[in-house]
Design a protein around this motif. Structure first.
Motif, PDB file in Angstrom:
ATOM      1  N   CYS A  38      42.078  43.626  44.584  1.00 35.74           N
ATOM      2  CA  CYS A  38      43.327  44.163  44.033  1.00 35.74           C
ATOM      3  C   CYS A  38      43.989  43.118  43.130  1.00 35.74           C
ATOM      4  O   CYS A  38      43.786  41.914  43.313  1.00 35.74           O
ATOM      5  N   SER A  40      46.880  42.271  43.428  1.00 38.39           N
ATOM      6  CA  SER A  40      47.665  41.437  44.352  1.00 38.39           C
ATOM      7  C   SER A  40      46.821  40.276  44.875  1.00 38.39           C
ATOM      8  O   SER A  40      47.349  39.196  45.160  1.00 38.39           O
ATOM      9  N   HIS A  60      42.726  43.738  51.257  1.00 40.43           N
ATOM     10  CA  HIS A  60      43.566  44.735  51.917  1.00 40.43           C
ATOM     11  C   HIS A  60      43.285  46.154  51.460  1.00 40.43           C
ATOM     12  O   HIS A  60      44.006  47.074  51.798  1.00 40.43           O
ATOM     13  N   GLU A  61      42.237  46.334  50.641  1.00 43.90           N
ATOM     14  CA  GLU A  61      41.845  47.690  50.262  1.00 43.90           C
ATOM     15  C   GLU A  61      40.465  47.921  50.867  1.00 43.90           C
ATOM     16  O   GLU A  61      39.484  47.370  50.390  1.00 43.90           O
ATOM     17  N   ASP A 169      45.600  51.774  48.834  1.00 42.89           N
ATOM     18  CA  ASP A 169      46.588  50.979  48.108  1.00 42.89           C
ATOM     19  C   ASP A 169      46.929  51.533  46.730  1.00 42.89           C
ATOM     20  O   ASP A 169      47.962  52.186  46.547  1.00 42.89           O
TER      21      ASP A 169
HETATM   22 ZN    ZN Z   1      46.764  45.709  46.681  1.00 41.20          ZN
END
Ligand code: ZN
Ligand code: NAD
Ligand code: ZN
Length: 389
Positions: A38, A40, A60-61, A169
């Motif tokens: 991501c 992020s 986190h994805e 996400d």
């Molecule tokens: Zn993300």
């Protein structure tokens, strides 16, 4: 198991680490089938997020198969195929009950760190620093999912992993960015950033009734995808004055609402860019809010500036005067993913959108370091990297 671990600025490595274990009755363990990198994650990669430690597992994805579960997880069965939202949320606190899942009051064991910086704590996030809970992330073969009775949703066999992965996400994030604008039929929306989040913000703005979406970036290949796949008009900020171009395209009034899908690592040509680069390098400013400043100044008086891009700390030269004197509304948030997953899954099932259009690179988990490098440097026309363990 193998996992992609953070080892410092622009240094991630796939390491052998201990397998995750069930720690609480509401935990589940997932065998990851697909995971993604991501925008992020780039803030971690480039050293913008405090309280990271060497060896932290990031990501986190992700989605996968339930391979173990605690005694309190009754909604999932072993073998279920699920997508997991990136904010960790208990489902029952005052914020979760308001549908504000990324503000969950029960999921950040290091709340005190986050309180120091933000006043109150945020929820816990997978693979996103100790301030955000210190949870192991999902760029790995397995992951522990806390509150597995609340977050993960089962996905139908008729949809491929690539079609549903981004429910974790970026699809909800882009959708929430458009949702926060309160779009009315006929509205023109401007979106800064044609990264994956920007692409979903454009698509979502149309789904919510926008008549025109104008997207801003400098990478021609990303703007081409925004035009051809998401239906936006585009502006290259290195070629024209964005403010003037938007004014001209909107009858002199400005876009009705503006979305920042860039965040803290905004790039600007010339003096303005150099100013923020120097200030962030000298730790006098934590973020480079070039896109946000522009979005505020460009927005029609009375419009909303919706900020999906992540900012970490304290911004400089923030045009508060424009917000007050032109009655602008500023809205933001880490996405409350749990709120949007089911309705957006329905839109995918109904064929309204196929989120896999953003994928440009498919790699093995072992190649995560290479994936980070090309995504970060926008090489090889990279828009989104999906990793398979
Ligand atoms: Zn993300
Ligand atoms: P990305 O890095 O792929 O995309 C960012 C894009 O912004 C790039 O194409 C870049 O060229 C462009 N850009 C840079 N400076 C610009 C400027 N001055 N004007 C216009 N465009 C500019 O990242 P992404 O995956 O699309 O994520 C975008 C942002 O959204 C990141 O800050 C990420 O952290 C954030 N994000 C937020 C949430 C949330 O819950 N709020 C969730 C996911 C991602
Ligand atoms: Zn909660």
């Amino acid at each position: 198991m193998k996992a992609n671990c953070w080892h410092g600025t622009q240094n991630v490595q796939v390491n052998n680490v201990p397998d995750p274990k069930i720690l609480n009755p509401r935990d589940a363990i997932m065998r990851i089938t697909k995971t993604a990198i991501c925008g992020s994650d780039l803030h971690l990669y480039n050293g913008f997020i405090p309280t990271m430690k060497r060896g932290d597992i990031i990501g986190h994805e992700f989605m996968g198969e339930v391979v173990a579960k605690g005694s309190a997880v009754r909604n999932l069965q072993l073998g279920d195929r699920v997508v997991v939202p990136f904010p960790i949320a208990c489902g029952h606190c005052a914020q979760c009950e308001r549908d504000m899942y990324s503000l969950c009051e029960n999921s950040n064991p290091n709340a005190w760190m986050s309180e120091k910086l933000y006043g109150y704590s945020t929820c816990g996030l997978f693979g996103y620093s100790h301030m955000m809970g210190g949870y192991a992330g999902g760029q790995a073969e397995y992951v522990r999912v806390p509150f597995a009775d609340v977050g993960p949703i089962k996905v139908p066999e008729s949809l491929s992993d690539e079609q549903v992965l981004f429910l974790s996400d970026i699809f909800p994030t882009g959708f929430m960015a458009a949702d926060m604008c309160g779009i009315q039929p006929g509205d023109t929306i401007a979106v800064w950033g044609c990264g994956p989040v920007g692409q979903f913000a454009i698509k979502s703005a149309y789904m919510l009734g926008a008549e025109r979406v104008i997207a801003i970036d400098r990478f021609e290949y990303r703007m081409r995808i925004a035009r051809d796949r998401a239906g936006a008009e585009t502006i290259n900020y290195e070629e024209v004055d964005v403010h003037e171009a938007l004014r001209e395209m909107t009858g002199g009034r400005g876009p009705d609402h503006c979305i920042d899908a860039v965040g803290m690592e905004g790039h600007a040509p010339g003096v303005a860019g150099a100013y923020d680069k120097v200030k962030t390098a000298m730790m006098m400013e934590t973020d480079r809010p070039v896109a946000l400043r522009q979005a505020i100044l460009a927005c029609r008086s009375g419009g909303t500036v919706s900020v999906a891009g992540v900012y970490g700390g304290f911004l400089d030269k923030f045009p508060m005067g424009a917000i007050v004197n032109r009655s602008l509304t500023l809205k933001s948030g880490q996405c409350h993913v749990q709120r949007y997953m089911r309705p957006l899954l329905k839109r995918i099932e109904d064929g309204e959108i196929d989120p896999s259009f953003v994928i440009t690179h498919r790699m093995r988990l072992d190649d995560a370091p290479k994936g980070f490098s090309i995504f970060n440097n926008k090489e090889d026309e990279c828009l989104k990297v999906v990793l398979a363990p």
